[in-house]
Design a protein around this motif. Structure first.
Motif, short mmCIF file in Angstrom:
data_model
loop_
_atom_site.label_atom_id
_atom_site.label_comp_id
_atom_site.label_asym_id
_atom_site.label_seq_id
_atom_site.Cartn_x
_atom_site.Cartn_y
_atom_site.Cartn_z
N SER A 580 0.82 -1.22 0.00
CA SER A 580 0.00 0.00 0.00
C SER A 580 0.85 1.27 0.00
N VAL A 581 2.13 1.15 0.35
CA VAL A 581 3.04 2.30 0.31
C VAL A 581 3.57 2.43 -1.11
N LYS A 582 3.19 3.51 -1.77
CA LYS A 582 3.56 3.70 -3.17
C LYS A 582 4.79 4.60 -3.34
N ALA A 583 5.14 5.36 -2.32
CA ALA A 583 6.32 6.22 -2.37
C ALA A 583 6.78 6.49 -0.95
N VAL A 584 8.06 6.83 -0.81
CA VAL A 584 8.66 7.05 0.50
C VAL A 584 9.38 8.40 0.50
N VAL A 585 9.15 9.17 1.54
CA VAL A 585 9.95 10.37 1.80
C VAL A 585 10.85 10.03 2.98
N ALA A 609 14.73 2.01 -3.14
CA ALA A 609 14.62 2.85 -4.33
C ALA A 609 14.48 2.03 -5.61
N LYS A 610 14.92 0.77 -5.60
CA LYS A 610 14.76 -0.09 -6.77
C LYS A 610 13.31 -0.54 -6.94
N LYS A 611 12.53 -0.45 -5.87
CA LYS A 611 11.16 -0.97 -5.89
C LYS A 611 10.11 0.12 -5.99
N LYS A 612 10.38 1.30 -5.40
CA LYS A 612 9.39 2.38 -5.43
C LYS A 612 10.10 3.71 -5.26
N PRO A 613 9.44 4.83 -5.63
CA PRO A 613 10.10 6.13 -5.53
C PRO A 613 10.51 6.47 -4.09
N VAL A 614 11.74 6.95 -3.95
CA VAL A 614 12.25 7.41 -2.65
C VAL A 614 12.74 8.84 -2.83
N SER A 617 14.31 14.14 1.95
CA SER A 617 14.04 15.46 2.51
C SER A 617 15.02 15.72 3.64
N MET A 618 15.91 16.68 3.46
CA MET A 618 16.87 17.03 4.50
C MET A 618 16.28 18.11 5.39
N GLY A 619 16.26 17.84 6.68
CA GLY A 619 15.72 18.80 7.62
C GLY A 619 16.78 19.75 8.11
N SER A 620 17.00 19.76 9.43
CA SER A 620 18.01 20.66 10.00
C SER A 620 19.40 20.30 9.51
N ALA A 621 19.68 19.00 9.44
CA ALA A 621 21.00 18.55 9.03
C ALA A 621 20.89 17.19 8.38
N ALA A 622 21.69 16.98 7.36
CA ALA A 622 21.87 15.66 6.75
C ALA A 622 23.32 15.63 6.31
N ALA A 623 24.20 15.59 7.29
CA ALA A 623 25.63 15.77 7.03
C ALA A 623 26.40 14.51 7.38
N SER A 624 27.57 14.39 6.78
CA SER A 624 28.47 13.26 7.01
C SER A 624 27.70 11.95 6.81
N GLY A 625 27.55 11.12 7.84
CA GLY A 625 26.79 9.89 7.68
C GLY A 625 25.37 10.14 7.23
N GLY A 626 24.80 11.28 7.60
CA GLY A 626 23.46 11.64 7.15
C GLY A 626 23.41 11.87 5.66
N TYR A 627 24.48 12.46 5.11
CA TYR A 627 24.53 12.64 3.66
C TYR A 627 24.84 11.31 2.98
N TYR A 628 25.64 10.49 3.61
CA TYR A 628 25.99 9.16 3.10
C TYR A 628 24.71 8.38 2.75
N VAL A 629 23.75 8.32 3.69
CA VAL A 629 22.52 7.55 3.44
C VAL A 629 21.63 8.24 2.43
N ALA A 630 21.74 9.57 2.31
CA ALA A 630 20.86 10.31 1.41
C ALA A 630 21.10 9.96 -0.04
N VAL A 631 22.35 9.68 -0.40
CA VAL A 631 22.66 9.46 -1.81
C VAL A 631 22.22 8.10 -2.30
N GLY A 632 21.66 7.26 -1.42
CA GLY A 632 21.16 5.96 -1.85
C GLY A 632 19.78 6.03 -2.46
N GLY A 633 19.09 7.14 -2.32
CA GLY A 633 17.73 7.25 -2.79
C GLY A 633 17.60 8.03 -4.08
N GLY A 634 16.43 8.65 -4.25
CA GLY A 634 16.13 9.41 -5.45
C GLY A 634 16.44 10.88 -5.29
#
Length: 848
Positions: A580-585, A609-614, A617-634
């Motif tokens: 039922s989840v068609k997209a992920v933020v 991301a291979k299965k559905k749109p991802v 959304s970066m909030g206050s910070a998405a740095a270092s390891g936070g940026y690392y995980v961000a580049v795996g999506g859309g």
């Protein structure tokens, strides 16, 4: 095409059912229910479902009480006159209803149906998400006539909703063939099959329905067509035609045409009953009314102002909840204004304040007037509320702000005095996170970078607030430098518009709106669903706090949230496996942490991301390891003031041998190889180990840079040019191709809906599910809280120091780190202007 073929097959089946040989007389049954005008068995989601199709009971939006009367006059031989009373309510995925029917036939109705009798029906149903409902009802007949008394009938029904535009229902009525007290008169087993169609984007605005019924004992049947459409500012027009006798030589039909007029939770219904199947020379009529705890489109209930009270700074999820409520207010035609009453800062970071200001701007773009009432305000209150039409402030309050600031703690000197030696290896001089444990002051590079961040934040702040307040950035900077301000000074400086006590807020809003207005916090009812299938939803997955291996947890005394890799990956996998989840933020609020945790989460994001749109959304910070995980999506969205980047790794430990020596404690270690105890906290690294450590850090860095290059479709050289630990704002990251769009959560969710082809009102599910811990419960019992500021017995200054020292408590010394030091944009201390200001949680009442 497949769905349309299924619809054609369904119509063919219903046609075949009712084309069986027909008798000359319309079928009659003691258990025949009174009319539910204009209802289709596949779409009747109100309290009439007890009689129409018990499989729909769990689809009822909220509790409902309904009364209907059917009148055909004394000259009609049609046995359909009487009164019905329905009451029904949903409970989670279940629903139940009770129906009382008072049959009051005319004298001309053929025996035995010309006597009064009653039916009591009770039904219950359940649903699988929102696409399948099943239910059953039990009925008892009551009459002084033995031919009509004592029947007990069992009916079962089901409804399948494979898409937003079609619903299919089936009912087996009286499958036990109930018999009256005379042991002769019986009701007939009947098989119903029906479908309803909503051809315009699946919305309820227009609905067409078809039904067929087959009586297996009579070899007879009926056919029915229904129509319903919403009339703007009135209600819903309903009509149906039932062929009660399909004999081609003498076809007979009963039809209804009527109107539901809706006002708030109330409904009044009425219409005509006609057709040769009624035997009437003039039409009969039906009338009724309903009281519901939900509302359908109808007469506007009047314009009003929605009030939102923010009594303490919202956390990450509270911030998203506030944004979503404001977005819904913007789309509500009956809300003409919004009042924000701020008793504390409405955002925990500049990025959150930026998103709140965007929500206010969107309200105004939809024609709403927005006003803020401040009490003891700071810079984020001014930033967000500058987007409003008017700003008022409590005359006893103030504006604790004179510019932006950041502060970092350096423990190198203190550790050296204690005999503790911090030993770290990093990639790039910009990777300053480790400096706070090795130095007593920032390096020159760090000083330059930190000041640049503050300057860039200030640029955004001044440009936005100045434009909204009709000033210039230069003039505003000069004005703010004179702060902090008491309330009258803030008004004289043009930072707020007027002084208003809390008891004068009503008068203030009347002035803002240009007339008397009704201010509400919430309405006691919800809106009826506009579509059948609401299972198609967006999942918002939160990654908030320092990233660690294992499960997520909290350190309550200093209010630090730890985002565990197992918890986050489980949430991502849940979103991946939920059809039922068609997209992920993926909402990221972290400065990083364990590089292993980052890589584990990154992998799960890639699989998702291979299965559905991802959408990221970066909030206050998405740095270092936070940026690392961000580049795996859309696509990646970042606010202008989001802290991101810091692509780099550091690794090290602290040597406690000097401290132990001062305490008179000695240690002795025994190893099988020279490096066996290299990670021991009781000796320094050897030169050989330090060289090898540098190689390992370089390998981790190359892995990090490679992940970024792959995710962002950049060369390693391009990544390295903007990496080596350098921290960027979201606006800078866009220039360096590290993010795709400058925008907040609203834009990210719009993109997710677009990529998945979802409607604007698609449901939202938040993951991972928050768990109220036993510790949190016990703390609340004694009056404490794990919320920001909740542990008031710890002085704020010491709280900041405790948080800065958190890595010593949180991270294993053997872990390579992908982490950036976070700073908070500072205001003047609360006590400077209002030492007695209270705090409370965000008002979470439903949005009007």
């Amino acid at each position: 095409m497949a769905e349309r073929k299924q619809a054609l097959i369904l119509v063919g089946l219903m046609t075949a059912m009712v084309e069986a040989p027909a008798s000359a007389e319309p079928p009659r049954s003691v258990s025949e229910t009174l009319l539910a005008p204009g209802r289709n068995l596949a779409s009747a989601d109100d309290s009439t479902a007890t009689a129409v199709n018990p499989g729909n009971l769990a689809f009822l939006p909220a509790p409902e009480l309904r009364w209907t009367t059917i009148y055909t006059g004394d000259s009609s031989p049609w046995a359909g006159r009487g009164h019905s009373l329905d009451v029904a309510a949903p409970l989670w995925i279940f629903g139940s209803g009770l129906r009382l029917e008072l049959h009051d036939p005319a004298a001309r109705v053929p025996a035995p149906f010309n006597d009064n009798y009653q039916w009591v029906r009770w039904g219950a149903g359940g649903r699988v998400d929102n696409w399948l409902g099943v239910g059953a009802s039990l009925g008892w007949s009551i009459s002084d006539d033995r031919r009509l008394d004592g029947q007990f009938g069992v009916t079962v029904g089901a409804t399948l909703r494979p898409s937003e535009w079609v619903s299919i229902g089936t009912v087996v009525r009286d499958f036990n063939v109930p018999v009256s007290r005379d042991d002769v008169t019986s009701s007939y087993r009947a098989f119903d099959l029906g479908a309803a169609f909503r051809p315009f984007e699946g919305r309820r605005d227009i609905e067409l329905g078809l039904e067929g019924r087959f009586y297996d004992q009579l070899v007879n049947g009926t056919a029915k067509a229904t129509l319903g459409f919403d009339l703007p500012y009135v209600g819903r027009l309903r009509g149906d035609v039932t062929m009660v006798n399909l004999d081609p030589k003498d076809p007979q039909a009963v039809a209804t045409l009527g109107l539901d007029v809706n006002w708030g939770p109330g409904q009044v219904s009425g219409g005509a009953i006609f057709g040769n199947g009624t035997g009437l020379e003039t039409p009969g009529f039906y009338a009724g009314g309903a009281l519901r705890f939900y509302r359908e489109p109808g007469i506007p209930i009047g314009k009003r102002v929605a009030r939102f009270d923010i009594n303490s700074t919202p956390g990450n999820r509270g911030h998203v909840s506030l944004l979503r409520r404001l977005w819904r207010a913007a789309d509500n035609d009956e809300i003409e204004g919004v009042l924000l009453v701020l008793k504390d800062e409405p955002a925990s970071s500049m990025a959150h304040a930026e998103e709140l200001a965007d929500a206010i701007t969107r309200l105004r773009s939809k024609g709403k007037k927005v006003a803020c009432h401040l009490e003891d305000a700071g810079g984020k209150s001014l930033f967000a509320c500058s987007a409003a039409n008017r700003i008022a402030i409590n005359p006893a309050g103030g504006l604790r702000f004179s510019g932006l600031s950041s502060r970092y703690f350096y423990f190198g000197g203190a550790l050296a005095d204690l005999g503790v030696q911090a030993d770290f290896v990093r990639i790039g001089k910009n990777k300053a996170a480790a400096e706070q444990f090795t130095l007593s002051a920032p390096s020159e590079t760090a000083k330059t970078n930190f000041q640049d961040l503050v300057n860039r934040y200030e640029s955004v702040y001044l440009s936005d607030v100045a434009a909204n307040r009709g000033s210039t950035a230069v003039k505003l900077k000069e004005t703010l430098a004179k702060g902090p301000f008491i309330a009258s000074e803030a008004r004289e400086a043009g930072l707020v518009d007027t002084l208003v006590y809390p008891d004068e807020i009503g008068r203030f809003m009347n002035e803002v709106m240009g007339g008397s207005v009704d201010i509400v916090k919430s309405l006691p009812y919800s809106e009826a669903p506009t579509r059948w299938v609401r299972d198609n939803k967006i999942a918002v997955v939160y990654l908030a706090g320092d990233m660690v291996d294992g499960e997520s947890q909290n350190i309550p005394l200093i209010n630090i949230r730890l985002a565990g890799s197992r918890t986050i990956t489980a949430a991502l996998k849940q979103a991946r496996d939920d059809s039922s989840v068609k997209a992920v933020v993926f909402r990221i609020e972290t400065g990083g942490g364990s590089s292993l945790a980052a890589d584990v989460i990154h992998r799960e994001v890639q699989l998702l991301a291979k299965k559905k749109p991802v959408v990221i959304s970066m909030g206050s910070a998405a740095a270092s390891g936070g940026y690392y995980v961000a580049v795996g999506g859309g696509p990646i969205f970042a606010n202008r003031t989001t802290m991101t980047g810091s692509i780099g790794i550091f690794y090290g430990k602290v040597d406690l041998s000097g401290l132990l020596g001062k305490l008179g404690v000695g240690t002795a270690g025994f190893t099988s190889s020279p490096r066996a105890d290299a990670e021991s906290l009781f000796r320094p690294f050897s030169e050989d180990e330090r060289v090898e450590l540098g190689k390992k850090v370089k390998q981790f860095y190359d892995l990090f840079a490679g992940r970024v290059a792959e995710g962002r479709k950049l060369s390693i050289e391009d990544v390295d040019a903007v990496a080596r630990g350098r921290v960027w704002t979201g606006a800078q990251a866009k220039e360096h191709r590290l993010v795709d769009h400058v925008g907040g959560l609203r834009e990210a969710m719009e993109e997710a809906r677009r990529l998945a082809g979802l409607a604007d009102d698609a449901a939202v599910v938040e993951l991972p599910v928050e768990d109220d811990s036993l510790l949190g419960f016990l703390l609340k019992l004694v009056g404490l809280s794990a919320a920001p500021g909740g542990m008031s017995f710890i002085p704020p200054g010491l709280m900041d120091v405790a948080r800065a020292l958190a890595p010593f408590m949180v991270f294993d010394s053997s872990q390579p780190m992908a982490r950036v030091e976070l700073f908070e944009v500072g205001d003047y201390p609360r006590g400077l202007l209002n030492p007695n200001a209270e705090t409370a949680e965000l008002d979470e009442e439903p949005l009007p």
